[in-house]
Design an enzyme around this catalytic site. Structure first.
Site, PDB file in Angstrom:
ATOM      1  N   LYS A 261       0.835  -1.212   0.000  1.00 45.52           N
ATOM      2  CA  LYS A 261       0.000   0.000   0.000  1.00 45.52           C
ATOM      3  C   LYS A 261       0.864   1.253   0.000  1.00 45.52           C
ATOM      4  O   LYS A 261       0.655   2.172  -0.785  1.00 45.52           O
ATOM      5  CB  LYS A 261      -0.945   0.001   1.221  1.00 45.52           C
ATOM      6  CG  LYS A 261      -1.817  -1.238   1.326  1.00 45.52           C
ATOM      7  CD  LYS A 261      -2.714  -1.218   2.553  1.00 45.52           C
ATOM      8  CE  LYS A 261      -1.994  -1.192   3.881  1.00 45.52           C
ATOM      9  NZ  LYS A 261      -1.248  -2.451   4.199  1.00 45.52           N
TER      10      LYS A 261
ATOM     11  N   ARG B 232      -9.372   0.867   9.601  1.00 44.67           N
ATOM     12  CA  ARG B 232      -8.857  -0.473   9.867  1.00 44.67           C
ATOM     13  C   ARG B 232      -9.814  -1.291  10.725  1.00 44.67           C
ATOM     14  O   ARG B 232      -9.504  -2.442  11.037  1.00 44.67           O
ATOM     15  CB  ARG B 232      -7.550  -0.316  10.642  1.00 44.67           C
ATOM     16  CG  ARG B 232      -6.354  -0.966   9.996  1.00 44.67           C
ATOM     17  CD  ARG B 232      -5.184  -0.551  10.859  1.00 44.67           C
ATOM     18  NE  ARG B 232      -4.004  -1.272  10.593  1.00 44.67           N
ATOM     19  CZ  ARG B 232      -2.980  -0.778   9.897  1.00 44.67           C
ATOM     20  NH1 ARG B 232      -3.067   0.397   9.330  1.00 44.67           N
ATOM     21  NH2 ARG B 232      -1.887  -1.482   9.772  1.00 44.67           N
TER      22      ARG B 232
ATOM     23  N   ARG C 281      11.793  -6.011   4.371  1.00 44.32           N
ATOM     24  CA  ARG C 281      11.639  -4.559   4.146  1.00 44.32           C
ATOM     25  C   ARG C 281      12.710  -3.759   4.909  1.00 44.32           C
ATOM     26  O   ARG C 281      13.008  -4.040   6.059  1.00 44.32           O
ATOM     27  CB  ARG C 281      10.261  -4.106   4.613  1.00 44.32           C
ATOM     28  CG  ARG C 281      10.116  -2.576   4.549  1.00 44.32           C
ATOM     29  CD  ARG C 281       8.700  -2.110   4.664  1.00 44.32           C
ATOM     30  NE  ARG C 281       8.038  -2.548   5.884  1.00 44.32           N
ATOM     31  CZ  ARG C 281       6.749  -2.362   6.122  1.00 44.32           C
ATOM     32  NH1 ARG C 281       5.977  -1.761   5.238  1.00 44.32           N
ATOM     33  NH2 ARG C 281       6.213  -2.789   7.257  1.00 44.32           N
TER      34      ARG C 281
ATOM     35  N   ARG D 145      11.962  -1.729  10.504  1.00 46.31           N
ATOM     36  CA  ARG D 145      10.926  -1.350  11.462  1.00 46.31           C
ATOM     37  C   ARG D 145      10.866  -2.389  12.575  1.00 46.31           C
ATOM     38  O   ARG D 145      10.977  -3.589  12.317  1.00 46.31           O
ATOM     39  CB  ARG D 145       9.563  -1.291  10.746  1.00 46.31           C
ATOM     40  CG  ARG D 145       9.201   0.103  10.315  1.00 46.31           C
ATOM     41  CD  ARG D 145       7.995   0.163   9.420  1.00 46.31           C
ATOM     42  NE  ARG D 145       6.795  -0.490   9.923  1.00 46.31           N
ATOM     43  CZ  ARG D 145       5.620  -0.444   9.295  1.00 46.31           C
ATOM     44  NH1 ARG D 145       5.501   0.233   8.164  1.00 46.31           N
ATOM     45  NH2 ARG D 145       4.572  -1.067   9.784  1.00 46.31           N
TER      46      ARG D 145
ATOM     47  N   ARG E 137       0.426  -9.239  13.468  1.00 45.84           N
ATOM     48  CA  ARG E 137      -0.249  -8.205  12.666  1.00 45.84           C
ATOM     49  C   ARG E 137      -1.198  -8.841  11.657  1.00 45.84           C
ATOM     50  O   ARG E 137      -2.275  -8.316  11.396  1.00 45.84           O
ATOM     51  CB  ARG E 137       0.792  -7.328  11.947  1.00 45.84           C
ATOM     52  CG  ARG E 137       1.472  -6.344  12.892  1.00 45.84           C
ATOM     53  CD  ARG E 137       2.768  -5.800  12.327  1.00 45.84           C
ATOM     54  NE  ARG E 137       2.588  -5.021  11.135  1.00 45.84           N
ATOM     55  CZ  ARG E 137       3.565  -4.742  10.263  1.00 45.84           C
ATOM     56  NH1 ARG E 137       4.787  -5.207  10.472  1.00 45.84           N
ATOM     57  NH2 ARG E 137       3.322  -4.020   9.213  1.00 45.84           N
TER      58      ARG E 137
END
Ligand code: AP5
Length: 214
Positions: free
Chosen positions: A13, A88, A127, A160, A171
């Site tokens: 996203k 969300r 990532r 992160r 998550r």
């Protein structure tokens, strides 16, 4: 264009929103980025949010809704926006409906990023983000010319805290429990547009452009 990007963590996203922002001058409103900025600068909001974020849970709805009520009033939203990571939960979606109605704004669509679970895990654990300019990379899918150094600004790449595998798994569970019900919510309103997000980035962007008529 006013759209919501909906989909599991790691679906791409933020990556595709950055491309569309650059191309069309849209405001890219990422609740995750706003929260991380507050954590970094040590605000009261950041202190509240941190404990939820570190564990992979969601920040309470009232905190997020108040934050977004303010953000949507800012001048850059007038030329269109991408909401990335908001809403969300169903209460957040209902609050957004009321906010947009009050501003006399209609959504052009809700883009659902569809992607296999294992690919999400691979993308998130690989990532890396530039600590200076925020550019998003991936050790497997989008590496830098010099390892650990941002191609764009020379900043140092960081991982992160919530991209550790055990937090990623949590998550994904939270997404299934609390966010996936929004698929039906927007489908019933006739707003949902499904996009195959497991493909190369350029093709994902092209599919979104076609879907919303850009
Ligand atoms: P947030 O920052 O919103 O995280 P998220 O939704 O979990 O999404 P991500 O940023 O992890 O994924 P993305 O889909 O943007 O993927 P990306 O483009 O980076 O939220 C973090 C936390 O904040 C939450 O857990 C929660 O605690 C809190 N929070 C935020 N909003 C909230 C809300 N509304 N309510 C309550 N709490 C909230 O891509 C991932 C990787 O894949 C990158 O390495 C990228 O390079 C790579 N990649 C992307 N696209 C492709 C492609 N097409 N091909 C190959 N690789 C690709």
């Amino acid at each position: 264009m006013r759209v919501i990007f909906l989909g599991p963590p790691g679906a791409g996203k933020g990556t595709q929103a950055a491309v569309l922002k650059g191309r069309y001058g849209l405001a890219h409103i990422s609740t995750g980025d706003i929260l991380r900025e507050n954590v970094r600068s040590g605000t009261a909001l950041g202190k509240t949010a941190k404990k939820y974020m570190d564990s992979g849970g969601l920040v309470p709805d009232d905190v997020i809704i108040a934050m977004m009520r303010e953000r949507l009033q800012e001048p850059d939203c007038r030329s269109g926006f991408i909401l990335d990571g908001f809403p969300r939960t169903v209460p957040q979606a209902e609050a957004l409906d009321r906010l947009l109605e009050g501003m006399d704004i209609t959504l052009d669509g809700v883009i659902l990023f569809e992607i296999p679970r294992q690919l999400v895990i691979d993308r998130l654990t690989g990532r890396r983000i530039c600590g200076s300019c925020g550019e998003i990379y991936n050790v497997s899918f989008k590496s830098t010319k010099v390892p650990g150094v941002c191609d764009r600004c020379g900043g140092e790449l960081v991982q992160r805290d919530d991209d550790r595998e055990e937090v990623v798994i949590r998550r994904l569970e939270v997404y299934e429990e609390q966010t996936a019900p929004l698929v039906r919510y927007y489908e019933e309103k006739g707003r949902l547009i499904r996009v195959d997000a497991g493909r190369e980035g350029d093709r994902v962007v092209a599919a979104i452009e076609k879907a919303v008529g850009l």
